[in-house]
Design an enzyme around this catalytic site. Structure first.
Site, PDB file in Angstrom:
ATOM      1  N   CYS A 111     -41.149  21.391  -5.007  1.00 41.51           N
ATOM      2  CA  CYS A 111     -40.230  22.513  -5.249  1.00 41.51           C
ATOM      3  C   CYS A 111     -39.260  22.225  -6.389  1.00 41.51           C
ATOM      4  CB  CYS A 111     -39.461  22.851  -3.985  1.00 41.51           C
ATOM      5  SG  CYS A 111     -40.537  23.192  -2.604  1.00 41.51           S
ATOM      6  N   HIS A 252     -33.275  27.194  -5.879  1.00 40.48           N
ATOM      7  CA  HIS A 252     -34.550  27.207  -5.159  1.00 40.48           C
ATOM      8  C   HIS A 252     -34.360  27.943  -3.834  1.00 40.48           C
ATOM      9  CE1 HIS A 252     -38.149  26.168  -3.176  1.00 40.48           C
ATOM     10  NE2 HIS A 252     -37.683  25.129  -2.500  1.00 40.48           N
ATOM     11  N   ASN A 282     -40.272  30.751   0.849  1.00 42.37           N
ATOM     12  CA  ASN A 282     -40.134  29.604  -0.055  1.00 42.37           C
ATOM     13  C   ASN A 282     -41.432  29.466  -0.854  1.00 42.37           C
ATOM     14  OD1 ASN A 282     -40.126  27.081  -1.227  1.00 42.37           O
ATOM     15  ND2 ASN A 282     -39.399  25.993   0.593  1.00 42.37           N
TER      16      ASN A 282
HETATM   17  N1  ACO Z   1     -39.692  29.877  15.803  1.00 45.94           N
HETATM   18  C1  ACO Z   1     -38.998  29.619  16.924  1.00 45.94           C
HETATM   19  N2  ACO Z   1     -38.477  28.408  17.209  1.00 45.94           N
HETATM   20  C2  ACO Z   1     -38.682  27.440  16.313  1.00 45.94           C
HETATM   21  C3  ACO Z   1     -39.395  27.637  15.126  1.00 45.94           C
HETATM   22  C4  ACO Z   1     -39.916  28.911  14.883  1.00 45.94           C
HETATM   23  N3  ACO Z   1     -40.601  29.224  13.775  1.00 45.94           N
HETATM   24  N4  ACO Z   1     -39.416  26.471  14.430  1.00 45.94           N
HETATM   25  C5  ACO Z   1     -38.729  25.570  15.163  1.00 45.94           C
HETATM   26  N5  ACO Z   1     -38.296  26.154  16.300  1.00 45.94           N
HETATM   27  C6  ACO Z   1     -37.519  25.566  17.387  1.00 45.94           C
HETATM   28  C7  ACO Z   1     -37.621  24.061  17.436  1.00 45.94           C
HETATM   29  O1  ACO Z   1     -38.767  23.675  18.149  1.00 45.94           O
HETATM   30  C8  ACO Z   1     -36.342  23.690  18.160  1.00 45.94           C
HETATM   31  O2  ACO Z   1     -36.530  23.922  19.518  1.00 45.94           O
HETATM   32  P1  ACO Z   1     -35.827  22.933  20.614  1.00 45.94           P
HETATM   33  O3  ACO Z   1     -34.346  23.090  20.361  1.00 45.94           O
HETATM   34  O4  ACO Z   1     -36.305  23.485  21.893  1.00 45.94           O
HETATM   35  O5  ACO Z   1     -36.324  21.562  20.278  1.00 45.94           O
HETATM   36  C9  ACO Z   1     -35.342  24.748  17.652  1.00 45.94           C
HETATM   37  O6  ACO Z   1     -36.136  25.832  17.136  1.00 45.94           O
HETATM   38  C10 ACO Z   1     -34.433  24.233  16.558  1.00 45.94           C
HETATM   39  O7  ACO Z   1     -35.220  23.548  15.603  1.00 45.94           O
HETATM   40  P2  ACO Z   1     -34.599  22.930  14.318  1.00 45.94           P
HETATM   41  O8  ACO Z   1     -35.690  22.303  13.521  1.00 45.94           O
HETATM   42  O9  ACO Z   1     -33.417  22.097  14.701  1.00 45.94           O
HETATM   43  O10 ACO Z   1     -34.082  24.239  13.582  1.00 45.94           O
HETATM   44  P3  ACO Z   1     -33.225  24.321  12.270  1.00 45.94           P
HETATM   45  O11 ACO Z   1     -32.037  25.141  12.510  1.00 45.94           O
HETATM   46  O12 ACO Z   1     -33.059  22.969  11.603  1.00 45.94           O
HETATM   47  O13 ACO Z   1     -34.191  25.179  11.325  1.00 45.94           O
HETATM   48  C11 ACO Z   1     -35.680  24.885   9.505  1.00 45.94           C
HETATM   49  C12 ACO Z   1     -35.462  24.686  10.996  1.00 45.94           C
HETATM   50  C13 ACO Z   1     -35.644  26.373   9.213  1.00 45.94           C
HETATM   51  C14 ACO Z   1     -37.052  24.314   9.142  1.00 45.94           C
HETATM   52  C15 ACO Z   1     -34.561  24.147   8.709  1.00 45.94           C
HETATM   53  O14 ACO Z   1     -34.417  22.842   9.177  1.00 45.94           O
HETATM   54  C16 ACO Z   1     -34.830  24.126   7.221  1.00 45.94           C
HETATM   55  O15 ACO Z   1     -34.842  25.140   6.563  1.00 45.94           O
HETATM   56  N6  ACO Z   1     -34.993  22.919   6.650  1.00 45.94           N
HETATM   57  C17 ACO Z   1     -35.237  22.770   5.236  1.00 45.94           C
HETATM   58  C18 ACO Z   1     -36.662  23.053   4.955  1.00 45.94           C
HETATM   59  C19 ACO Z   1     -36.935  23.161   3.494  1.00 45.94           C
HETATM   60  O16 ACO Z   1     -36.082  23.473   2.697  1.00 45.94           O
HETATM   61  N7  ACO Z   1     -38.185  22.908   3.160  1.00 45.94           N
HETATM   62  C20 ACO Z   1     -38.663  23.093   1.870  1.00 45.94           C
HETATM   63  C21 ACO Z   1     -38.397  21.951   0.971  1.00 45.94           C
HETATM   64  S1  ACO Z   1     -38.965  22.299  -0.583  1.00 45.94           S
HETATM   65  C22 ACO Z   1     -40.541  21.653  -0.827  1.00 45.94           C
HETATM   66  O17 ACO Z   1     -40.714  20.696  -1.541  1.00 45.94           O
HETATM   67  C23 ACO Z   1     -41.738  22.303  -0.209  1.00 45.94           C
END
Ligand code: ACO
Length: 325
Positions: A111, A252, A282
């Site tokens: 990214c 981004h 994304n």
């Molecule tokens: N739907 C419902 N629940 C979900 C989902 C989903 N799609 N995904 C995860 N959950 C659940 C998890 O299992 C967890 O459940 P639990 O509490 O029972 O264990 C709960 O939701 C919270 O999960 P978290 O991972 O703590 O949620 P968070 O608020 O951190 O959001 C997310 C997750 C959206 C992935 C966030 O961490 C994020 O955006 N991170 C950055 C990702 C990113 O930018 N990636 C791209 C990088 S760029 C590249 O090079 C590709």
């Protein structure tokens, strides 16, 4: 010397996948995705490829700049999802455009790739090796996503964005004024994709899930909100600017909450951080030039405005670029 963006273009696949479609595929809800990411829908390539999307985005950027393919000196495609290992996507784009005089190659910084490609082109032009460049971010991430993993499959979309940059040599002050980039390979395990099995490896040694995108979302989130403001500040310092001097931050589009945290950390009004994540998800290296093209075509970027581009991604990689439009 002014090395400035003179034209922008983008291309998105026809098929749209909504949060409601995803509800039928994995255990998730529209509400969870919107609240945690800001996304409602994303485009998914079916017949479109990294190269075909990139070529369309490039044609639009050339048209927007009033230039033709035969005058292009350099084509850099930033991608981590090219459909063919050889030849590289940039050479296939060169062929599709008929840009026969160009040097063409790919960059994979995930990214962060668009910023890395822009920085590279800047050096080529500043050294006098080239006069202009087409810089493209193009991805078909849907090919490498685990569609059974709700933690990743709801986040990504496909698309391409391109800019045409040129040594304008003008005295009007437009062009790139500060750049910063970096990599942290020590944090590489936060976000990876093996992609394929290589010679000598046997099934029991490989977790088949590792062939697709594998991410520790929480760690990536923390990395982004810590590292991106530092990187932006370095580019600001180089340009002799303060955060409040920037009119538009084009970041981004990974997660609405990441962008809000970065705005807060820079003590800058969120209104200066336009987003299109709701409609695109994304799109990795393509997200910054797609948003830039959208804003440019809507007339929301005005001549003389100060713009900051910044991205981060797997590697981990990060980059920022300050410019006067
Ligand atoms: N739907 C419902 N629940 C979900 C989902 C989903 N799609 N995904 C995860 N959950 C659940 C998890 O299992 C967890 O459940 P639990 O509490 O029972 O264990 C709960 O939701 C919270 O999960 P978290 O991972 O703590 O949620 P968070 O608020 O951190 O959001 C997310 C997750 C959206 C992935 C966030 O961490 C994020 O955006 N991170 C950055 C990702 C990113 O930018 N990636 C791209 C990088 S760029 C590249 O090079 C590709």
């Amino acid at each position: 010397m002014g090395i400035a963006i003179l034209g922008t273009g983008s291309a998105l696949p026809e098929k749209i996948l909504t949060n409601f479609d995803l509800e039928k595929m994995v255990d998730t809800t529209d509400e969870w995705i919107r609240k945690r990411t800001g996304m409602r829908e994303r485009h998914i390539g079916e017949k479109e490829t990294v190269a075909s999307l990139a070529a369309t985005a490039c044609k639009r950027a050339l048209e927007n700049a009033g230039r033709t393919a035969d005058s292009v000196d350099l084509i850099i495609v930033a991608t981590c999802t090219t459909e063919m290992l050889l030849p590289c996507a940039a050479c296939r784009v060169q062929n599709m455009l008929g840009a026969e005089h160009a040097i063409a190659f790919d960059i994979n910084a995930a990214c962060g790739g668009f910023l890395f490609a822009l920085n590279t082109a800047h050096h080529y032009i500043a050294s006098g090796a080239c006069k202009n460049a087409l810089i493209v971010g193009s991805e078909v991430l849907s090919e490498i996503i685990d569609w059974t993993d709700r933690g990743t499959c709801v986040l990504f979309g496909d698309g391409s964005g391109a800019v045409y940059v040129e040594d304008t040599g003008t005295e009007d002050g437009s062009g790139i004024t500060g750049m910063s980039q970096g990599s942290n390979g020590m944090a590489g395990s936060m976000l990876y994709c093996r992609g394929r099995v290589v010679k000598g490896e046997t099934e029991p040694e490989i977790n088949s899930e590792d062939l697709l995108v594998h991410m520790n979302g929480g760690e990536v989130f923390k990395f982004a909100v810590r590292q991106v403001p530092v990187c932006i500040k370095k580019a600001l310092d180089m340009a002799g600017l303060k955060p409040e001097d920037i009119d538009l931050y084009i970041l981004h589009q990974a997660n609405k909450r990441i962008i809000e945290s970065i705005a807060k950390s820079l003590k800058t009004d969120i209104e200066r951080f336009p987003m299109n994540i709701e409609k695109t998800g994304n799109t990795s290296s393509a997200s910054i030039p797609i948003l830039l093209d959208e804003l440019n075509r809507e007339g929301r970027i005005k001549k003389g405005q100060r713009i900051m581009l910044s991205g981060f991604g797997a590697g981990m990689t990060f980059g920022a670029c300050a410019m006067v439009w």
